[in-house]
Write an enzyme that holds these catalytic residues in place. Structure first.
Site, short mmCIF file in Angstrom:
data_model
loop_
_atom_site.label_atom_id
_atom_site.label_comp_id
_atom_site.label_asym_id
_atom_site.label_seq_id
_atom_site.Cartn_x
_atom_site.Cartn_y
_atom_site.Cartn_z
N GLY A 134 0.88 -1.15 0.10
CA GLY A 134 -0.08 0.02 -0.15
C GLY A 134 0.91 1.29 -0.03
O GLY A 134 0.28 2.39 0.23
N ASP A 135 1.99 1.07 -0.17
CA ASP A 135 3.13 2.34 -0.39
C ASP A 135 4.16 1.96 -1.26
O ASP A 135 4.10 1.05 -2.02
CB ASP A 135 3.55 2.83 1.13
CG ASP A 135 3.63 4.30 1.22
OD1 ASP A 135 4.45 4.81 0.18
OD2 ASP A 135 3.07 5.19 1.80
#
Length: 492
Positions: free
Chosen positions: A282-283
């Protein structure tokens, strides 16, 4: 007379003796039965090769033998561990680590985590230790943050990354260690980060979330053949470590709704190899760091001699491979080779800002494939996020000697966006062997600002006018009109 009709043909059976009729009937039944069995066997053999389909065979789980990688090996169950997903195993892990800590003079010890669900609060490793996760072994992080110890802020950051003051420790942690191995038959370390992400988004956490695995001030580290998933924060964080090898790991987190779940963050590290891995988080999939503003400058430990190769990465909300933005101790001698970035917001990115100080130099990207990426190559010099007001706004980072070769792909909206500034120019950049298929057919697809460098040979799309053009023999064909032309469009 008996008539048997099939597909238009007719046979009379009254001519045959009764015993022959019975024999023929038995024969036909046997043939039919054999045909059905044969068909089922063939069909069953075919579908059994498809993962998850076991209609015609019963899968028998055969435990793979665990290799003995140390002179002494223990099982977690030897220390009272229970792998039912409910029993808390923190004490069992601690007892095992304590036993291994006494074996350094004999070459250390190995802790085998068998198949099962092993719920635990955070625990520490020790030197000369191998943590081995068997197939279907899952270490589960306890979701209740009251069990997670608080630690001082990282010295090169000054504050917790999200809140001032202390920060939560990691699920698996180690400090001042040497000769650490975390490996297995692709067992899993699961941080159960969903509860942390929800609390973070609701702003009900008092301290910065902790990583899944964090090793600090340690050396001779090998992490391989495991799966890391759903970290509360950054997933794998080597901090001020030397001689680190990360190979054949899978790192997973939801692509949306899992904030700051970076895959691997080498931070003020030296001699690092990251290879043969798959990361979808997610990053940033990989983010190379070295401290934050005045704290990183004062700490003064760069990240250097780092190789990334044979990686497949995805980051829908951020980048495949990043350098920065916390890079105040310096980042140098980085090679990224054989990288595939798919369905991501950005492919490869360098990010910094006034106040960071430090440097990013001697960075090589080669053999990079971009597949459905919004911005392929990005250098951003105004990433203005600071720990406090004590940073020096005149501490300007240096960005120099960045090379890109073998950059290919399709479905890219903006292949290049290099945003230098008058205070932070991007110097000595080179492009060679680049061909990227576009999804945006208008202007502003190769964007530049305050950049100096060269293009060697033909590339696609056509480069910005800030760059000198050379042929493949190294002869100057066209000199840049100006290195300070600004052609940045953040709307696309």
């Amino acid at each position: 007379m008996v008539e048997v009709s099939s597909s238009g043909w007719r046979s009379t059976c009254h001519q045959h003796p009764r015993w022959l009729m019975g024999l023929l009937t038995m024969h036909r039944t046997l043939v039919l039965a054999l045909w059905v069995v044969g068909f089922c066997l063939v069909f069953g053999w075919q579908v059994s090769s498809i993962d998850g389909i076991t209609l015609f065979r019963r899968r028998v789980a055969v435990a793979r033998p665990l290799p003995r990688l140390r002179p002494v090996a223990f099982n977690l169950t030897d220390f009272g561990g229970v792998g039912d997903g409910k029993t808390l195993n923190t004490a069992a892990f601690e007892r095992a680590v304590e036993a291994i800590s006494k074996l350094g003079s004999r070459g250390g010890g190995q802790l085998n985590v068998p198949a099962g669900l092993w719920l635990t609060a955070p625990f520490n490793l020790t030197s000369h230790m191998t943590l081995f996760l068997a197939e279907d072994a899952v270490i589960l992080g306890l979701e209740d943050e009251s069990y997670w110890p608080l630690m001082p802020p990282l010295p090169s950051y000054g504050y917790g990354r999200e809140h001032k003051g202390p920060r939560y420790g990691s699920l698996i942690h180690g400090q001042n260690l040497k000769d650490i191995v975390i490996t297995g038959h692709n067992g899993t370390i699961n941080g159960q980060g969903q509860a942390w992400w929800t609390k973070y988004k609701k702003r009900i956490l008092t301290y910065t979330r902790g990583p899944l695995v964090q090793l600090m001030w340690s050396k001779d580290i090998v992490i391989s053949n495991i799966t890391l998933r759903d970290s509360p924060f950054w997933t794998l964080h080597p901090y001020d470590c030397k001689n680190v090898t990360i190979s054949k790991v899978t790192i997973l987190a939801p692509i949306f709704g899992a904030p700051n779940t970076d895959g691997i963050d080498p931070d003020s590290c030296e001699d690092v190899l990251i290879e043969n891995s798959y990361i979808c988080v997610g990053d940033d999939a990989v983010a190379i760091k070295s401290g934050w503003d005045q704290y990183g400058i004062a700490y003064g430990h760069p990240s250097t001699n780092i190789t990334l190769r044979n990686l497949t990465v995805r980051s829908v909300v951020s980048a495949g491979v990043s350098i920065g933005s916390e890079m105040s101790g310096g980042v140098s001698n980085v090679t990224v080779d054989n990288l595939i970035v798919w369905e991501s917001r950005r492919g490869i990115r360098i990010k910094t800002a006034p106040g960071r100080g430090g440097y990013i130099r001697n960075i090589t990207y080669r053999n990079v494939t971009l597949n459905n990426v919004r911005v392929g190559i990005m250098i951003k010099t105004d990433y203005n996020e600071h720990p406090d007001e004590g940073f020096d706004p005149k501490a300007m980072p240096i960005i120099a000697n960045i090379s890109f070769s073998g950059i290919h792909g399709q479905g890219v909206r903006v292949p290049v966006r290099i945003h230098g500034s008058e205070d932070i120019p991007v110097k000595d950049v080179s492009f060679q062997d680049m061909s990227v298929g576009l999804t945006y057919k208008k202007k502003h697809i190769f964007q530049c600002s305050f950049i100096e460098g060269r293009v060697i040979g033909p590339i696609f799309p056509s480069p910005c006018e800030n760059l000198d053009l050379y042929d493949e023999q190294g002869n100057l064909v066209k000199q840049a009109v100006s290195q300070n032309i600004t052609d940045i469009d953040y709307d696309i």
